[in-house]
Design a protein around this motif. Structure first.
Motif, PDB file in Angstrom:
ATOM      1  N   ASP A   1       9.654  53.190  26.316  1.00 26.14           N
ATOM      2  CA  ASP A   1       9.431  51.769  26.096  1.00 26.14           C
ATOM      3  C   ASP A   1       9.491  51.068  27.454  1.00 26.14           C
TER       4      ASP A   1
ATOM      5  N   ALA B   1       9.907  48.181  28.270  1.00 27.13           N
ATOM      6  CA  ALA B   1      10.943  47.147  28.326  1.00 27.13           C
ATOM      7  C   ALA B   1      12.301  47.718  28.727  1.00 27.13           C
ATOM      8  N   THR B   2      12.434  49.052  28.708  1.00 25.37           N
ATOM      9  CA  THR B   2      13.716  49.676  29.044  1.00 25.37           C
ATOM     10  C   THR B   2      13.737  50.255  30.457  1.00 25.37           C
ATOM     11  N   VAL B   3      12.676  50.009  31.215  1.00 20.31           N
ATOM     12  CA  VAL B   3      12.548  50.600  32.548  1.00 20.31           C
ATOM     13  C   VAL B   3      12.474  49.499  33.600  1.00 20.31           C
ATOM     14  N   TYR B   4      13.172  49.704  34.694  1.00 16.42           N
ATOM     15  CA  TYR B   4      13.082  48.802  35.833  1.00 16.42           C
ATOM     16  C   TYR B   4      12.251  49.479  36.904  1.00 16.42           C
TER      17      TYR B   4
END
Length: 108
Positions: free
Chosen positions: A16, A18-21
């Protein structure tokens, strides 16, 4: 294409976004303006790169276009690859969806 490559990588790995920087070097540590002798020393620049890459769990290397990656023509990108190897980071070569398709067509 770098951003679309990162999204393609996330999709391929069922991650996802949205869970990774993402740390994009050009936005976080601009090598073009932070030149030794003009506000930052070579040691400070090296230390910044070392710490940023060493703290990363994974390095995504955007290889666009697949048959002649522009990033391999940039010394800073090659240095980042060397740091990633030295620090034993997980290392993924990523392509945009269009480049993946072009690569697949070329090898068929």
């Amino acid at each position: 294409e770098t951003v679309s490559s990162a999204f393609a990588w996330a999709d391929l790995n069922s991650i996802d976004p949205a869970t990774v920087y993402l740390w994009l070097d050009a936005f976080c540590l601009n090598q073009h303006t932070e030149i030794p002798g003009k506000g930052i020393s070579q040691e400070e620049l090296d230390e910044s790169f070392n710490s940023c890459i060493q703290c990363s769990k994974r390095v995504l290397f955007a290889a666009n276009p697949w048959n002649d990656p522009a990033s391999l023509h940039r010394l800073w990108c090659i240095i980042e690859v060397a740091y990633a190897i030295a620090f034993q980071c997980e290392f993924d070569v990523i392509l945009s969806a269009a480049q993946q398709e072009a690569f697949t067509s070329a090898i068929e």
